[in-house]
Scaffold this motif. Structure first.
Motif, PDB file in Angstrom:
ATOM      1  N   THR A  40      12.248   2.544 -15.063  1.00 47.71           N
ATOM      2  CA  THR A  40      11.695   3.134 -13.854  1.00 47.71           C
ATOM      3  C   THR A  40      10.310   2.557 -13.596  1.00 47.71           C
ATOM      4  OG1 THR A  40      11.027   4.967 -15.254  1.00 47.71           O
ATOM      5  CG2 THR A  40      12.878   5.367 -13.775  1.00 47.71           C
ATOM      6  N   ALA A  41      10.081   2.249 -12.327  1.00 50.42           N
ATOM      7  CA  ALA A  41       8.767   1.757 -11.942  1.00 50.42           C
ATOM      8  C   ALA A  41       7.807   2.946 -11.936  1.00 50.42           C
ATOM      9  CB  ALA A  41       8.853   1.129 -10.559  1.00 50.42           C
ATOM     10  N   PRO A  42       6.526   2.702 -12.165  1.00 49.21           N
ATOM     11  CA  PRO A  42       5.576   3.820 -12.114  1.00 49.21           C
ATOM     12  C   PRO A  42       5.555   4.490 -10.732  1.00 49.21           C
ATOM     13  CG  PRO A  42       4.441   1.691 -12.393  1.00 49.21           C
ATOM     14  CD  PRO A  42       5.893   1.437 -12.532  1.00 49.21           C
ATOM     15  N   ASP A  43       5.235   5.773 -10.712  1.00 49.79           N
ATOM     16  CA  ASP A  43       5.197   6.525  -9.454  1.00 49.79           C
ATOM     17  C   ASP A  43       4.228   5.914  -8.450  1.00 49.79           C
ATOM     18  OD1 ASP A  43       7.036   8.414 -10.010  1.00 49.79           O
ATOM     19  OD2 ASP A  43       5.598   9.883 -10.775  1.00 49.79           O
ATOM     20  N   TRP A  44       4.593   5.961  -7.191  1.00 49.45           N
ATOM     21  CA  TRP A  44       3.699   5.431  -6.153  1.00 49.45           C
ATOM     22  C   TRP A  44       2.513   6.355  -5.940  1.00 49.45           C
ATOM     23  CZ3 TRP A  44       3.175   8.870  -2.186  1.00 49.45           C
ATOM     24  CH2 TRP A  44       4.218   9.773  -1.953  1.00 49.45           C
ATOM     25  N   VAL A  45       1.430   5.772  -5.506  1.00 46.93           N
ATOM     26  CA  VAL A  45       0.245   6.537  -5.107  1.00 46.93           C
ATOM     27  C   VAL A  45       0.107   6.460  -3.591  1.00 46.93           C
ATOM     28  CG1 VAL A  45      -2.273   6.666  -5.285  1.00 46.93           C
ATOM     29  CG2 VAL A  45      -0.911   6.094  -7.290  1.00 46.93           C
ATOM     30  N   LEU A  46       0.513   5.296  -3.053  1.00 48.18           N
ATOM     31  CA  LEU A  46       0.480   5.085  -1.606  1.00 48.18           C
ATOM     32  C   LEU A  46       1.877   4.675  -1.163  1.00 48.18           C
ATOM     33  CD1 LEU A  46      -1.067   4.519   1.125  1.00 48.18           C
ATOM     34  CD2 LEU A  46      -1.332   2.183   0.294  1.00 48.18           C
ATOM     35  N   LYS A  47       2.374   5.360  -0.125  1.00 49.00           N
ATOM     36  CA  LYS A  47       3.715   5.024   0.353  1.00 49.00           C
ATOM     37  C   LYS A  47       3.682   4.912   1.874  1.00 49.00           C
ATOM     38  CE  LYS A  47       8.481   6.582  -0.176  1.00 49.00           C
ATOM     39  NZ  LYS A  47       9.306   7.597  -0.834  1.00 49.00           N
ATOM     40  N   VAL A  48       4.098   3.770   2.370  1.00 50.01           N
ATOM     41  CA  VAL A  48       4.153   3.542   3.807  1.00 50.01           C
ATOM     42  C   VAL A  48       5.619   3.534   4.211  1.00 50.01           C
ATOM     43  CG1 VAL A  48       3.643   1.867   5.628  1.00 50.01           C
ATOM     44  CG2 VAL A  48       2.013   2.213   3.764  1.00 50.01           C
ATOM     45  N   GLU A  49       5.960   4.381   5.191  1.00 54.32           N
ATOM     46  CA  GLU A  49       7.364   4.504   5.590  1.00 54.32           C
ATOM     47  C   GLU A  49       7.551   4.141   7.056  1.00 54.32           C
ATOM     48  OE1 GLU A  49       8.915   8.165   2.741  1.00 54.32           O
ATOM     49  OE2 GLU A  49       8.151   8.632   4.727  1.00 54.32           O
ATOM     50  N   ASN A  50       8.289   3.094   7.311  1.00 54.60           N
ATOM     51  CA  ASN A  50       8.665   2.706   8.671  1.00 54.60           C
ATOM     52  C   ASN A  50       7.508   2.745   9.657  1.00 54.60           C
ATOM     53  OD1 ASN A  50      11.056   4.778   7.525  1.00 54.60           O
ATOM     54  ND2 ASN A  50      11.665   2.675   7.986  1.00 54.60           N
ATOM     55  N   LEU A  51       6.391   2.242   9.220  1.00 54.52           N
ATOM     56  CA  LEU A  51       5.189   2.284  10.047  1.00 54.52           C
ATOM     57  C   LEU A  51       5.339   1.376  11.266  1.00 54.52           C
ATOM     58  CD1 LEU A  51       2.140   3.368   9.838  1.00 54.52           C
ATOM     59  CD2 LEU A  51       1.629   1.034   9.176  1.00 54.52           C
ATOM     60  N   GLY A  91       6.306   6.349  12.202  1.00 56.84           N
ATOM     61  CA  GLY A  91       6.334   6.198  10.747  1.00 56.84           C
ATOM     62  C   GLY A  91       5.379   7.149  10.054  1.00 56.84           C
ATOM     63  N   ALA A  92       5.255   6.971   8.755  1.00 54.35           N
ATOM     64  CA  ALA A  92       4.417   7.859   7.963  1.00 54.35           C
ATOM     65  C   ALA A  92       3.680   7.084   6.884  1.00 54.35           C
ATOM     66  CB  ALA A  92       5.279   8.949   7.311  1.00 54.35           C
ATOM     67  N   VAL A  93       2.503   7.578   6.538  1.00 55.75           N
ATOM     68  CA  VAL A  93       1.761   7.061   5.389  1.00 55.75           C
ATOM     69  C   VAL A  93       1.478   8.234   4.475  1.00 55.75           C
ATOM     70  CG1 VAL A  93      -0.365   5.993   4.575  1.00 55.75           C
ATOM     71  CG2 VAL A  93       0.705   5.165   6.674  1.00 55.75           C
ATOM     72  N   LYS A  94       1.974   8.148   3.252  1.00 54.68           N
ATOM     73  CA  LYS A  94       1.786   9.263   2.322  1.00 54.68           C
ATOM     74  C   LYS A  94       0.934   8.824   1.151  1.00 54.68           C
ATOM     75  CE  LYS A  94       6.108  11.406   3.594  1.00 54.68           C
ATOM     76  NZ  LYS A  94       7.540  11.508   3.286  1.00 54.68           N
ATOM     77  N   ILE A  95       0.100   9.712   0.685  1.00 53.94           N
ATOM     78  CA  ILE A  95      -0.604   9.432  -0.559  1.00 53.94           C
ATOM     79  C   ILE A  95      -0.355  10.583  -1.519  1.00 53.94           C
ATOM     80  CG2 ILE A  95      -2.358   8.006   0.550  1.00 53.94           C
ATOM     81  CD1 ILE A  95      -4.312  10.218   0.192  1.00 53.94           C
ATOM     82  N   ARG A  96      -0.229  10.228  -2.779  1.00 59.50           N
ATOM     83  CA  ARG A  96      -0.018  11.247  -3.799  1.00 59.50           C
ATOM     84  C   ARG A  96      -1.391  11.603  -4.376  1.00 59.50           C
ATOM     85  NH1 ARG A  96       4.726  11.991  -6.599  1.00 59.50           N
ATOM     86  NH2 ARG A  96       5.382   9.847  -6.296  1.00 59.50           N
ATOM     87  N   THR A  97      -1.749  12.848  -4.262  1.00 62.95           N
ATOM     88  CA  THR A  97      -3.072  13.242  -4.741  1.00 62.95           C
ATOM     89  C   THR A  97      -3.016  13.751  -6.174  1.00 62.95           C
ATOM     90  OG1 THR A  97      -2.672  15.301  -3.597  1.00 62.95           O
ATOM     91  CG2 THR A  97      -4.125  13.724  -2.520  1.00 62.95           C
ATOM     92  N   THR A  98      -1.990  14.522  -6.485  1.00 60.23           N
ATOM     93  CA  THR A  98      -1.759  14.896  -7.879  1.00 60.23           C
ATOM     94  C   THR A  98      -0.282  14.640  -8.151  1.00 60.23           C
ATOM     95  OG1 THR A  98      -1.158  17.160  -7.366  1.00 60.23           O
ATOM     96  CG2 THR A  98      -3.487  16.743  -7.788  1.00 60.23           C
ATOM     97  N   GLY A 148      -7.948   0.925 -12.564  1.00 63.93           N
ATOM     98  CA  GLY A 148      -6.518   1.165 -12.366  1.00 63.93           C
ATOM     99  C   GLY A 148      -6.179   1.515 -10.934  1.00 63.93           C
ATOM    100  N   LEU A 149      -6.790   0.783  -9.991  1.00 68.22           N
ATOM    101  CA  LEU A 149      -6.621   1.094  -8.573  1.00 68.22           C
ATOM    102  C   LEU A 149      -5.210   0.774  -8.087  1.00 68.22           C
ATOM    103  CD1 LEU A 149      -9.873  -0.603  -7.231  1.00 68.22           C
ATOM    104  CD2 LEU A 149      -9.509   1.848  -7.597  1.00 68.22           C
ATOM    105  N   ALA A 150      -4.784   1.521  -7.079  1.00 69.40           N
ATOM    106  CA  ALA A 150      -3.634   1.089  -6.290  1.00 69.40           C
ATOM    107  C   ALA A 150      -4.240   0.298  -5.147  1.00 69.40           C
ATOM    108  CB  ALA A 150      -2.865   2.289  -5.759  1.00 69.40           C
ATOM    109  N   ALA A 151      -3.921  -0.983  -5.072  1.00 73.28           N
ATOM    110  CA  ALA A 151      -4.605  -1.828  -4.094  1.00 73.28           C
ATOM    111  C   ALA A 151      -3.628  -2.513  -3.156  1.00 73.28           C
ATOM    112  CB  ALA A 151      -5.447  -2.881  -4.809  1.00 73.28           C
ATOM    113  N   VAL A 152      -4.056  -2.697  -1.924  1.00 72.64           N
ATOM    114  CA  VAL A 152      -3.321  -3.527  -0.982  1.00 72.64           C
ATOM    115  C   VAL A 152      -4.260  -4.660  -0.614  1.00 72.64           C
ATOM    116  CG1 VAL A 152      -2.150  -3.647   1.243  1.00 72.64           C
ATOM    117  CG2 VAL A 152      -2.068  -1.531  -0.089  1.00 72.64           C
TER     118      VAL A 152
END
Lengths: 284, 257
Positions: free
Chosen positions: A5-16, A88-95, A229-233
Motif C-alpha cells: 500500500t502506498a502511504p496515505d495522501w495528504v493532498l488530493k486533487v479530484e477532477n479539478l 472538482g475538489a481539492v482535499k487535504i488531510r489534516t489528521t 517530510g513535506l508533501a510537495a508539488v
C-alpha cells in the motif's frame, strides 16, 4: 488486505477544472490535446485545466510538467486558493481521520489554510513577498497570522529560518527589494516553511536564476523536503529540476493530464506523443 | 483479476510472458519490439546472468522489471514474504515506489546520483532507506566504499566529479549495502580496471550467499562464468536458451563466432 500500500495522501486533487469565460455546450469536447487547443471556438472560453486528478503523500514530491500554457500554474493556483476552480475538489488531510474540502471553506478559512497548511513558493519572489518590507518582516507575517505575538520570539524564529535557508543574518533588517534573485528566493522559502506546513507548492522555483544560484536553491529545497517530510508539488518545465526533486510526475498538455508516471519512467519511456516530444526536446 | 501466484517455493522473482514494445509517436508511430514474451524465474541465493548480443533485450528486460520501462504486457511477480507476492506491472506508481530500493534494487552502468551529493552520503542514504539506523549505515557505507577501494579523499566530494570507474563503484556500493532481496545489475563493472573489477566481482559474488536473488547483465563472458549459477541467452527479445554456464557459454560462443 493489499500486500503493498502506498502511504496515505495528504493532498488530493479530484477532477479539478478551471475555465476562464463561459463554456459552450461542447466546449470540453472541443478543447484538449486531441483537438490541439485550450480555446472553445464557439464561446472563446479558455479551458485552462480540466479533469486533473492526483494525490501526494507526506515525504513525496510530485512533478507537474508541460510547456507554458499547458495549465500547470493554473492547477497550482486553484490548490493554493489564489483562483477559484470551476469544478472538482481539492482535499487535504489534516489528521489521520479528518479531511477538508478546501472549496467548501469560506474565504477566511482558506486564508487560514495558507498560514499553516499550504505554502506556495512562486517563481517571482514579488508574488510571495512584500518587496518593500524587510526579510525579517516578511517572515514575521505568517508567524503573527498564526498567533505569535512576542517580538523577541518572532525575531528568534525568523533568524532561525533565515539561517536554515542560508540568508546572512546581517541582511535580516534590509528590504527584500535590495536582495539578489537567489536570496529573495531563499527568503521566500524561509517564509513558506515558517509555520511548518505539511504541504508546499513550488511553482518554477528556480526558473530565471543563474545556474550556480539555481543549484544552491535546488539543494536547499531538496534538503527541506527531506528534513520536514513535506508533501510537495513541483511545477517546472525543467526536467533536471523534476528529476532531482520528484519521484512521480504528471504531464499536462492543453489543460489535461496526458500521462502520469514514475519520474524515471517518464524520462526513459514516455508513452503519450506529447510526452515523447517534450522529453526528446529536453534530452537532445 | 485473478491473483497470480509464484508456484516454486524458493523463487522470489518470476517474469511471465513479458512484452515491451515502444511506440515512437514522433517518428511515424514506429513500433520497436524490445521484448517479445520473456518468461524466467530467479530463486533466492541464485545468480542468473543474461547473455545475448547487443539489442537482444537484456537491458530492456531489467528496466521493464524495475518499471523504468512500463511493460506492454505480461507480469513480473515479486515475492514479498513466504505467503505473499505482487505483480509489479499492475501496481500503481506510488505503490511501486515503496518497493524500489527496499525490496528490489537496480544498479545501472552509470551513476544516476543526484547532483552535488557525496559518495559517502549516497551509499549511507541507501542503507538508511533499507532500514539501517544512521550509525549502522555510516559504518556499512565506509566498509563498502573501502572494500571497493574508493580513495577516502573522494568520499565527501560531489559525486559528479568522480571518474566513470569511481562512479560505478559508488553505484555498486549503494546497490549492495544491506542488499534488497532482488538485485538487478546492468553491466556493473564495465568501466573498471582489472584490480577494481576483481574486488567488485568478489563483492557481487558474496550477494548470493546472503540469499539475494541476482539478475545480471555482464559484457564479458569471464564474469558470467565466474558468478552465474545459470545463464539465460536472449535473442530478439525472447529467451533463446538457458542452462548451466558451461552449456550456455558453449552455445553462445557458437552464435558469436
Amino acid at each position: 488486505m493489499k500486500p503493498v500500500t502506498a502511504p496515505d495522501w495528504v493532498l488530493k486533487v479530484e477532477n479539478l477544472g478551471k475555465v476562464f469565460g463561459n463554456l459552450s455546450t461542447h466546449g470540453i469536447a472541443n478543447t484538449g490535446p486531441e483537438v490541439g487547443t485550450s480555446k472553445d471556438s464557439v464561446s472563446g472560453a479558455i479551458v485552462a485545466a480540466w479533469d486533473v486528478s492526483f494525490e501526494v503523500a507526506a515525504g513525496e514530491a510530485l512533478g507537474v510538467v508541460g510547456e507554458s500554457g499547458s495549465g500547470k500554474s493554473t492547477v497550482m493556483r486553484c490548490i493554493a486558493g489564489d483562483q477559484v476552480a470551476t469544478s472538482g475538489a481539492v482535499k487535504i488531510r489534516t489528521t489521520r481521520n479528518e479531511q477538508l474540502d478546501i472549496f467548501s471553506l469560506s474565504a477566511a478559512e482558506r486564508r487560514q489554510l495558507r498560514v499553516n497548511k499550504i505554502a506556495v513558493v512562486y517563481q517571482d519572489p514579488a508574488e510571495g513577498l512584500e518587496m518593500n518590507v524587510t526579510a525579517g518582516g516578511n517572515i514575521a507575517s505568517p508567524l503573527t497570522a498564526a498567533g505569535w505575538r512576542n517580538f523577541s520570539e518572532i525575531r528568534g524564529r525568523a533568524s532561525e529560518l533565515l539561517n536554515r535557508t542560508e540568508v546572512p543574518l546581517n541582511r535580516m533588517d534590509d528590504a527584500v527589494k535590495s536582495f539578489s534573485g537567489g536570496m529573495r528566493q531563499r527568503v521566500q522559502l524561509a517564509k513558506a516553511i515558517a509555520n511548518r506546513p505539511p504541504i508546499v507548492l513550488f511553482d518554477e522555483p528556480t526558473t530565471g536564476l543563474d545556474a550556480s544560484v539555481a543549484a544552491g536553491v535546488l539543494d536547499l529545497i531538496r534538503g527541506l523536503l527531506e528534513e520536514y517530510g513535506l508533501a510537495a508539488v513541483v511545477v517546472s518545465h525543467d526536467f533536471s529540476v523534476i528529476e532531482m526533486l520528484t519521484t512521480r510526475c504528471i504531464v499536462m498538455n492543453h489543460g489535461r493530464v496526458v500521462e502520469s508516471a514514475l519520474t524515471d519512467q517518464l524520462l526513459e519511456d514516455p508513452h503519450h506523443p506529447y510526452s515523447q516530444k517534450l522529453v526528446s526536446a529536453a534530452r537532445a | 483479476m485473478t491473483q497470480q501466484i509464484i508456484e516454486q517455493k524458493n523463487v522470489v522473482l518470476e517474469v511471465r510472458d513479458l512484452y515491451k514494445h515502444f511506440f515512437l509517436h514522433t517518428i511515424d508511430s514506429r513500433c520497436v519490439k524490445a521484448l517479445n514474451g520473456v518468461s524466467l524465474s530467479v530463486a533466492a541465493g541464485e545468480h542468473v546472468a543474461l547473455a545475448g548480443t547487443s539489442g537482444a533485450g537484456k537491458s530492456s528486460l531489467l528496466k521493464s522489471i524495475y518499471r523504468t520501462y512500463k511493460p506492454t504486457n505480461g507480469s513480473v511477480l515479486l515475492r514479498l514474504d513466504p505467503e505473499t507476492n505482487v505483480d509489479l506491472v499492475s501496481l500503481t506508481d506510488a505503490e511501486l515506489a515503496t518497493l524500489r530500493g527496499t525490496k528490489i534494487g537496480y544498479v545501472s552502468q552509470f551513476l544516476r546520483a543526484q547532483p552535488r551529493r557525496s559518495p559517502f552520503d549516497i551509499v549511507m542514504q541507501a542503507g538508511i532507506q533499507r532500514g539501517m539506523d544512521r550509525q549502522t549505515a555510516k559504518d556499512a557505507a565506509a566498509h563498502s566504499l573501502q572494500r571497493l577501494n574508493l580513495d577516502e579523499v573522494l568520499w565527501d566530494v560531489s559525486a559528479s566529479m568522480l571518474s566513470g570507474g569511481e562512479k560505478q563503484r559508488v553505484n555498486l556500493a549503494a546497490g549492495t549495502i544491506s542488499p534488497p532481496q532482488v538485485l538487478l545489475l546492468d553491466e556493473p563493472v564495465s568501466a573498471l580496471d582489472p584490480a577494481n573489477r576483481e574486488s567488485a566481482l568478489e563483492l557481487i559474488g558474496t550477494l548470493t550467499s546472503q540469499g539475494v536473488a541476482v539478475l545480471a547483465v555482464f559484457h564479458d563472458i569471464e564474469a558470467m562464468r565466474r558468478l552465474a549459477s545459470r545463464i539465460i541467452v536472449l535473442r530478439n527479445g525472447q529467451v533463446d536458451f538457458q542452462g548451466s554456464p558451461t552449456e550456455a557459454l558453449s552455445n553462445l560462443e557458437g552464435v558469436a563466432r
